[in-house]
Design a protein around this motif. Structure first.
Motif, PDB file in Angstrom:
ATOM      1  N   TYR A  34      -8.895  79.311  89.324  1.00 57.68           N
ATOM      2  CA  TYR A  34      -9.205  79.439  90.757  1.00 57.68           C
ATOM      3  C   TYR A  34      -8.536  78.315  91.392  1.00 57.68           C
ATOM      4  CZ  TYR A  34     -11.364  78.893  95.165  1.00 57.68           C
ATOM      5  OH  TYR A  34     -11.371  79.010  96.696  1.00 57.68           O
ATOM      6  N   LEU A  35      -8.688  76.943  90.746  1.00 51.67           N
ATOM      7  CA  LEU A  35      -8.040  75.862  91.438  1.00 51.67           C
ATOM      8  C   LEU A  35      -6.713  75.881  90.993  1.00 51.67           C
ATOM      9  CD1 LEU A  35     -10.863  73.425  89.944  1.00 51.67           C
ATOM     10  CD2 LEU A  35     -10.595  74.145  92.247  1.00 51.67           C
ATOM     11  N   ILE A  36      -6.232  76.290  90.189  1.00 51.27           N
ATOM     12  CA  ILE A  36      -4.738  76.421  89.957  1.00 51.27           C
ATOM     13  C   ILE A  36      -4.214  77.196  91.094  1.00 51.27           C
ATOM     14  CG2 ILE A  36      -2.789  77.235  88.409  1.00 51.27           C
ATOM     15  CD1 ILE A  36      -4.373  76.051  86.297  1.00 51.27           C
ATOM     16  N   GLU A  37      -4.736  78.370  91.310  1.00 52.55           N
ATOM     17  CA  GLU A  37      -4.288  79.290  92.218  1.00 52.55           C
ATOM     18  C   GLU A  37      -4.312  78.892  93.809  1.00 52.55           C
ATOM     19  OE1 GLU A  37      -6.848  82.934  91.634  1.00 52.55           O
ATOM     20  OE2 GLU A  37      -5.596  83.713  89.926  1.00 52.55           O
ATOM     21  N   VAL A  38      -5.291  78.012  94.046  1.00 55.11           N
ATOM     22  CA  VAL A  38      -5.665  77.610  95.343  1.00 55.11           C
ATOM     23  C   VAL A  38      -4.637  76.255  95.432  1.00 55.11           C
ATOM     24  CG1 VAL A  38      -7.042  76.121  96.878  1.00 55.11           C
ATOM     25  CG2 VAL A  38      -7.961  78.212  95.659  1.00 55.11           C
ATOM     26  N   GLY A  39      -4.408  75.569  94.396  1.00 53.73           N
ATOM     27  CA  GLY A  39      -3.342  74.483  94.451  1.00 53.73           C
ATOM     28  C   GLY A  39      -2.084  74.845  94.876  1.00 53.73           C
ATOM     29  N   LEU A  40      -1.631  75.920  94.152  1.00 57.90           N
ATOM     30  CA  LEU A  40      -0.371  76.608  94.080  1.00 57.90           C
ATOM     31  C   LEU A  40       0.128  77.135  95.520  1.00 57.90           C
ATOM     32  CD1 LEU A  40       0.425  78.021  90.663  1.00 57.90           C
ATOM     33  CD2 LEU A  40       1.270  75.938  91.531  1.00 57.90           C
ATOM     34  N   ALA A  41      -0.923  77.823  96.101  1.00 51.81           N
ATOM     35  CA  ALA A  41      -0.911  78.502  97.230  1.00 51.81           C
ATOM     36  C   ALA A  41      -0.643  77.360  98.565  1.00 51.81           C
ATOM     37  CB  ALA A  41      -2.145  79.308  97.518  1.00 51.81           C
ATOM     38  N   ALA A  42      -1.372  76.391  98.210  1.00 49.94           N
ATOM     39  CA  ALA A  42      -1.388  75.165  99.237  1.00 49.94           C
ATOM     40  C   ALA A  42      -0.107  74.548  99.071  1.00 49.94           C
ATOM     41  CB  ALA A  42      -2.541  74.149  98.996  1.00 49.94           C
ATOM     42  N   VAL A  43       0.488  74.325  98.161  1.00 51.68           N
ATOM     43  CA  VAL A  43       1.711  73.759  97.699  1.00 51.68           C
ATOM     44  C   VAL A  43       2.831  74.740  98.392  1.00 51.68           C
ATOM     45  CG1 VAL A  43       3.640  73.096  96.290  1.00 51.68           C
ATOM     46  CG2 VAL A  43       1.386  72.332  95.729  1.00 51.68           C
ATOM     47  N   ALA A  53       2.363  77.014 100.970  1.00 53.26           N
ATOM     48  CA  ALA A  53       2.286  77.047 102.392  1.00 53.26           C
ATOM     49  C   ALA A  53       2.957  75.642 102.809  1.00 53.26           C
ATOM     50  CB  ALA A  53       0.783  77.114 102.638  1.00 53.26           C
ATOM     51  N   ASP A  54       2.546  74.444 102.281  1.00 57.86           N
ATOM     52  CA  ASP A  54       3.057  73.298 102.720  1.00 57.86           C
ATOM     53  C   ASP A  54       4.395  73.342 102.587  1.00 57.86           C
ATOM     54  OD1 ASP A  54       2.668  70.512 103.877  1.00 57.86           O
ATOM     55  OD2 ASP A  54       2.934  69.726 101.842  1.00 57.86           O
ATOM     56  N   ALA A  55       5.066  73.768 101.588  1.00 61.46           N
ATOM     57  CA  ALA A  55       6.576  73.824 101.646  1.00 61.46           C
ATOM     58  C   ALA A  55       7.328  74.495 102.562  1.00 61.46           C
ATOM     59  CB  ALA A  55       6.949  74.150 100.188  1.00 61.46           C
ATOM     60  N   GLY A  56       6.523  75.640 103.170  1.00 64.03           N
ATOM     61  CA  GLY A  56       7.247  76.332 104.051  1.00 64.03           C
ATOM     62  C   GLY A  56       6.982  76.002 105.717  1.00 64.03           C
ATOM     63  N   SER A  57       6.048  74.894 105.742  1.00 68.08           N
ATOM     64  CA  SER A  57       5.887  74.293 107.075  1.00 68.08           C
ATOM     65  C   SER A  57       7.030  73.345 107.593  1.00 68.08           C
ATOM     66  CB  SER A  57       4.410  73.946 107.179  1.00 68.08           C
ATOM     67  OG  SER A  57       4.296  72.776 106.349  1.00 68.08           O
ATOM     68  N   PRO A 100       1.289  66.514  97.322  1.00 67.96           N
ATOM     69  CA  PRO A 100       0.232  67.445  97.147  1.00 67.96           C
ATOM     70  C   PRO A 100      -0.599  67.824  98.490  1.00 67.96           C
ATOM     71  CG  PRO A 100      -0.033  65.709  95.679  1.00 67.96           C
ATOM     72  CD  PRO A 100       1.058  65.398  96.450  1.00 67.96           C
ATOM     73  N   ALA A 101      -1.007  68.921  98.802  1.00 71.77           N
ATOM     74  CA  ALA A 101      -1.679  69.471  99.790  1.00 71.77           C
ATOM     75  C   ALA A 101      -3.196  69.276  99.596  1.00 71.77           C
ATOM     76  CB  ALA A 101      -1.329  70.960 100.461  1.00 71.77           C
ATOM     77  N   LEU A 102      -3.934  69.152 100.795  1.00 73.12           N
ATOM     78  CA  LEU A 102      -5.376  69.186 100.557  1.00 73.12           C
ATOM     79  C   LEU A 102      -5.666  70.724 100.325  1.00 73.12           C
ATOM     80  CD1 LEU A 102      -6.281  66.967 103.750  1.00 73.12           C
ATOM     81  CD2 LEU A 102      -6.302  66.361 101.233  1.00 73.12           C
ATOM     82  N   LEU A 103      -6.717  70.782  99.431  1.00 74.96           N
ATOM     83  CA  LEU A 103      -7.203  72.170  99.062  1.00 74.96           C
ATOM     84  C   LEU A 103      -8.267  72.485 100.071  1.00 74.96           C
ATOM     85  CD1 LEU A 103      -8.085  71.554  95.223  1.00 74.96           C
ATOM     86  CD2 LEU A 103      -6.158  72.703  96.325  1.00 74.96           C
ATOM     87  N   PRO A 104      -8.137  73.673 100.501  1.00 71.22           N
ATOM     88  CA  PRO A 104      -9.036  74.613 101.567  1.00 71.22           C
ATOM     89  C   PRO A 104     -10.602  74.663 100.768  1.00 71.22           C
ATOM     90  CG  PRO A 104      -7.494  76.207 100.677  1.00 71.22           C
ATOM     91  CD  PRO A 104      -7.124  74.699 100.133  1.00 71.22           C
ATOM     92  N   GLU A 105     -11.432  74.755 101.760  1.00 71.92           N
ATOM     93  CA  GLU A 105     -12.756  75.186 101.206  1.00 71.92           C
ATOM     94  C   GLU A 105     -12.811  76.199 100.275  1.00 71.92           C
ATOM     95  OE1 GLU A 105     -15.587  72.964 101.450  1.00 71.92           O
ATOM     96  OE2 GLU A 105     -14.107  71.528 102.308  1.00 71.92           O
TER      97      GLU A 105
END
Length: 68
Positions: free
Chosen positions: A33-42, A44-48, A56-61
């Motif tokens: 779960y933590l890997i999936e959330v972390g990769l999704a955040a990275v 999302a941040d790379a596309g902004s 590293p992006a902050l992890l969502p709740e």
């Protein structure tokens, strides 16, 4: 599914174990779960605009697993 062995420092293992228990998941499920959330955040941040994929992006709740 790939079997992958990794060594964790004792303090990090304890933190993951504690969080997994709080989320009522196995340690393996919590790590996935933590890997999936972390990769999704990275991603999302790379596309902004102005996003830096090397920062590293902050992890969502996490959703509350006690209601399931």
């Amino acid at each position: 599914m790939v079997n992958f062995n990794v060594r964790f420092p004792d303090d990090l293992h304890a933190r993951v174990r504690t969080q997994a228990a709080a989320d009522r998941r196995s340690i393996n499920s919590e790590i996935l779960y933590l890997i999936e959330v972390g990769l999704a955040a990275v991603l999302a941040d790379a596309g902004s605009p102005g996003g830096d994929p090397t920062t590293p992006a902050l992890l969502p709740e996490k959703p509350d697993s006690s209601s399931a």
